[in-house]
Write a protein that holds these residues in place. Structure first.
Motif, PDB file in Angstrom:
ATOM      1  N   GLY A  64      36.043  36.382  49.209  1.00 14.18           N
ATOM      2  CA  GLY A  64      35.267  37.246  50.084  1.00 14.18           C
ATOM      3  C   GLY A  64      35.821  38.639  50.251  1.00 14.18           C
ATOM      4  O   GLY A  64      35.289  39.435  51.031  1.00 14.18           O
ATOM      5  N   HIS A  65      36.886  38.951  49.505  1.00 15.53           N
ATOM      6  CA  HIS A  65      37.545  40.256  49.603  1.00 15.53           C
ATOM      7  C   HIS A  65      37.647  40.907  48.227  1.00 15.53           C
ATOM      8  O   HIS A  65      37.871  40.218  47.219  1.00 15.53           O
ATOM      9  CB  HIS A  65      38.968  40.109  50.141  1.00 15.53           C
ATOM     10  CG  HIS A  65      39.067  39.693  51.570  1.00 15.53           C
ATOM     11  ND1 HIS A  65      38.878  38.389  51.970  1.00 15.53           N
ATOM     12  CD2 HIS A  65      39.345  40.406  52.699  1.00 15.53           C
ATOM     13  CE1 HIS A  65      39.054  38.322  53.292  1.00 15.53           C
ATOM     14  NE2 HIS A  65      39.326  39.529  53.754  1.00 15.53           N
ATOM     15  N   GLY A  66      37.532  42.228  48.220  1.00 14.33           N
ATOM     16  CA  GLY A  66      37.837  43.002  47.019  1.00 14.33           C
ATOM     17  C   GLY A  66      37.096  42.507  45.800  1.00 14.33           C
ATOM     18  O   GLY A  66      35.882  42.304  45.813  1.00 14.33           O
ATOM     19  N   ASP A  77      42.629  44.021  50.630  1.00 12.22           N
ATOM     20  CA  ASP A  77      42.781  43.360  49.338  1.00 12.22           C
ATOM     21  C   ASP A  77      44.165  43.665  48.785  1.00 12.22           C
ATOM     22  O   ASP A  77      45.041  44.146  49.524  1.00 12.22           O
ATOM     23  CB  ASP A  77      41.665  43.766  48.369  1.00 12.22           C
ATOM     24  CG  ASP A  77      41.629  45.269  48.106  1.00 12.22           C
ATOM     25  OD1 ASP A  77      42.653  45.956  48.323  1.00 12.22           O
ATOM     26  OD2 ASP A  77      40.571  45.769  47.659  1.00 12.22           O
ATOM     27  N   HIS A  78      44.361  43.404  47.492  1.00 14.60           N
ATOM     28  CA  HIS A  78      45.696  43.572  46.904  1.00 14.60           C
ATOM     29  C   HIS A  78      46.235  44.985  47.023  1.00 14.60           C
ATOM     30  O   HIS A  78      47.444  45.197  47.022  1.00 14.60           O
ATOM     31  CB  HIS A  78      45.667  43.154  45.428  1.00 14.60           C
ATOM     32  CG  HIS A  78      44.848  44.059  44.567  1.00 14.60           C
ATOM     33  ND1 HIS A  78      43.476  43.931  44.453  1.00 14.60           N
ATOM     34  CD2 HIS A  78      45.195  45.130  43.799  1.00 14.60           C
ATOM     35  CE1 HIS A  78      43.022  44.867  43.640  1.00 14.60           C
ATOM     36  NE2 HIS A  78      44.033  45.611  43.242  1.00 14.60           N
ATOM     37  N   THR A  79      45.350  45.965  47.168  1.00 12.30           N
ATOM     38  CA  THR A  79      45.813  47.360  47.201  1.00 12.30           C
ATOM     39  C   THR A  79      46.603  47.670  48.466  1.00 12.30           C
ATOM     40  O   THR A  79      47.339  48.664  48.497  1.00 12.30           O
ATOM     41  CB  THR A  79      44.633  48.337  47.075  1.00 12.30           C
ATOM     42  OG1 THR A  79      43.718  48.137  48.165  1.00 12.30           O
ATOM     43  CG2 THR A  79      43.899  48.139  45.751  1.00 12.30           C
ATOM     44  N   THR A  80      46.458  46.842  49.511  1.00  6.72           N
ATOM     45  CA  THR A  80      47.258  47.084  50.708  1.00  6.72           C
ATOM     46  C   THR A  80      48.753  46.975  50.424  1.00  6.72           C
ATOM     47  O   THR A  80      49.567  47.527  51.158  1.00  6.72           O
ATOM     48  CB  THR A  80      46.867  46.110  51.839  1.00  6.72           C
ATOM     49  OG1 THR A  80      47.500  46.533  53.054  1.00  6.72           O
ATOM     50  CG2 THR A  80      47.305  44.687  51.541  1.00  6.72           C
ATOM     51  N   TRP A  81      49.099  46.276  49.332  1.00  6.00           N
ATOM     52  CA  TRP A  81      50.502  46.042  48.983  1.00  6.00           C
ATOM     53  C   TRP A  81      51.020  47.015  47.929  1.00  6.00           C
ATOM     54  O   TRP A  81      52.130  46.827  47.416  1.00  6.00           O
ATOM     55  CB  TRP A  81      50.684  44.617  48.469  1.00  6.00           C
ATOM     56  CG  TRP A  81      50.296  43.534  49.402  1.00  6.00           C
ATOM     57  CD1 TRP A  81      49.246  42.669  49.264  1.00  6.00           C
ATOM     58  CD2 TRP A  81      50.952  43.153  50.623  1.00  6.00           C
ATOM     59  NE1 TRP A  81      49.207  41.777  50.309  1.00  6.00           N
ATOM     60  CE2 TRP A  81      50.241  42.054  51.163  1.00  6.00           C
ATOM     61  CE3 TRP A  81      52.075  43.643  51.302  1.00  6.00           C
ATOM     62  CZ2 TRP A  81      50.628  41.438  52.354  1.00  6.00           C
ATOM     63  CZ3 TRP A  81      52.449  43.021  52.498  1.00  6.00           C
ATOM     64  CH2 TRP A  81      51.729  41.936  53.005  1.00  6.00           C
ATOM     65  N   ASP A  82      50.254  48.042  47.590  1.00  5.59           N
ATOM     66  CA  ASP A  82      50.643  48.918  46.474  1.00  5.59           C
ATOM     67  C   ASP A  82      52.073  49.445  46.605  1.00  5.59           C
ATOM     68  O   ASP A  82      52.813  49.498  45.613  1.00  5.59           O
ATOM     69  CB  ASP A  82      49.671  50.102  46.356  1.00  5.59           C
ATOM     70  CG  ASP A  82      48.373  49.737  45.638  1.00  5.59           C
ATOM     71  OD1 ASP A  82      48.282  48.607  45.116  1.00  5.59           O
ATOM     72  OD2 ASP A  82      47.457  50.583  45.621  1.00  5.59           O
TER      73      ASP A  82
END
Length: 227
Positions: free
Chosen positions: A60-62, A36-41
Motif C-alpha cells: 500500500g506504499h510507494g 516508503d524506502h526513500t525515507t531511509w536514503d
C-alpha cells in the motif's frame, strides 16, 4: 546504492531497495505510515558500509502493490516472506513508527527471524483513540485505504500484542523522540519496559529521529548493533 528491485510475496509485488556487501549481516529498514524506502536514503549508505541493507516499501506504499488489505499482520507476514525470498534466515530489523509495530509483531510471531531490533519512536499497542485524518486533495504515494485500516487497528490492536511484548527474545533498542514527538513518550518508555532487556534512549528530535538528528540516530544504532 543499487536499483529498486521487486519480489512476489504473499500474492503481491513488494518493491525494495538493496545496498551493501551481499555477504554482510542483513538489516531490514521498515518505514512509518505514508513513507516508503526513500525515507531511509541518508541512513542506507552509512549502514551499507557494514551491513547488507534491505529497505522495502510496505504494501500500500510507494512502488509496492496496493491490494486493498492493510492489516498490520499482513505487513508482518510480507516482511517475513521477503526474507524467505531473499534467503535470509535472521535479520536485524529497524522500524520507524508503524514500521516499528510491524517489527515487534515479527519479533513476537517469528522470534527466530529477528537477530536484533531497533524501534524508532514506536507506539505501544493500546487503543489510541484516533480519528482517520482528512484525506488530502493532492495525489499521495500510498493507498488511502491503508490509512483507514491501520487507524482502525491502532484504535483496536490485537489483544495479544501487548502481552507478547514480554515474550520478545531479540535484543532491542527503543529510541524515543522526546517532547517534540506527537506520540505519548510515557507509552514509548512503557514499550521499552515491557520488552525484556530493552534499552531506551531519548533523542530530542521529534517523531522522525532519523530525519532530524541523523548523526545521533546513526551513532545510537551502530553502537547498539556492534556491541
Amino acid at each position: 546504492m543499487d536499483d529498486l528491485q521487486a519480489a512476489r510475496v504473499n500474492g503481491i509485488r513488494l518493491a525494495y531497495r538493496v545496498a551493501g556487501d551481499p555477504g554482510a549481516p542483513p538489516v531490514v529498514l521498515l518505514p512509518g505510515r505514508g513513507a516508503d524506502h526513500t525515507t531511509w536514503d541518508e541512513v542506507i549508505e552509512p549502514l551499507a558500509a557494514s551491513w547488507r541493507v534491505y529497505a522495502p516499501d510496505l504494501r500500500g506504499h510507494g512502488q509496492s502493490e496496493w491490494p486493498g488489505d492493510y492489516s498490520l499482520e499482513s505487513m508482518r507476514d510480507d516482511v517475513v516472506g521477503l526474507l524467505d525470498h531473499l534467503g535470509v534466515e535472521r535479520a536485524i530489523v529497524i522500524g520507524h513508527s508503524l514500521g516499528g509495530v510491524v517489527a515487534y509483531l515479527i519479533a513476537e510471531e517469528y522470534p527466530d527471524r529477528v537477530a536484533r531490533m531497533v524501534l524508532e519512536d514506536v507506539p505501544l499497542p493500546v487503543p489510541a483513540g484516533q480519528s482517520v485524518p482528512e484525506r488530502p486533495a493532492d495525489p499521495f504515494p500510498f493507498d488511502w485505504a491503508m490509512v483507514e485500516q491501520t487507524t482502525d487497528q491502532r484504535n483496536d490492536p490485537g489483544p495479544a500484542w501487548l502481552k507478547r511484548l514480554g515474550e520478545i527474545t531479540a535484543p532491542t533498542l527503543v529510541l524515543a523522540g522526546g517532547a517534540a514527538s506527537h506520540l505519548p513518550q510515557h507509552e514509548v518508555a512503557d514499550l521499552a519496559a515491557r520488552i525484556p532487556g530493552a534499552e531506551l534512549v531519548t533523542i530530542e528530535a521529534g517523531h522522525e529521529i532519523h530525519k532530524h538528528r541523523l548523526e545521533e540516530f546513526l551513532s545510537a544504532v551502530t553502537a547498539f548493533l556492534t556491541r
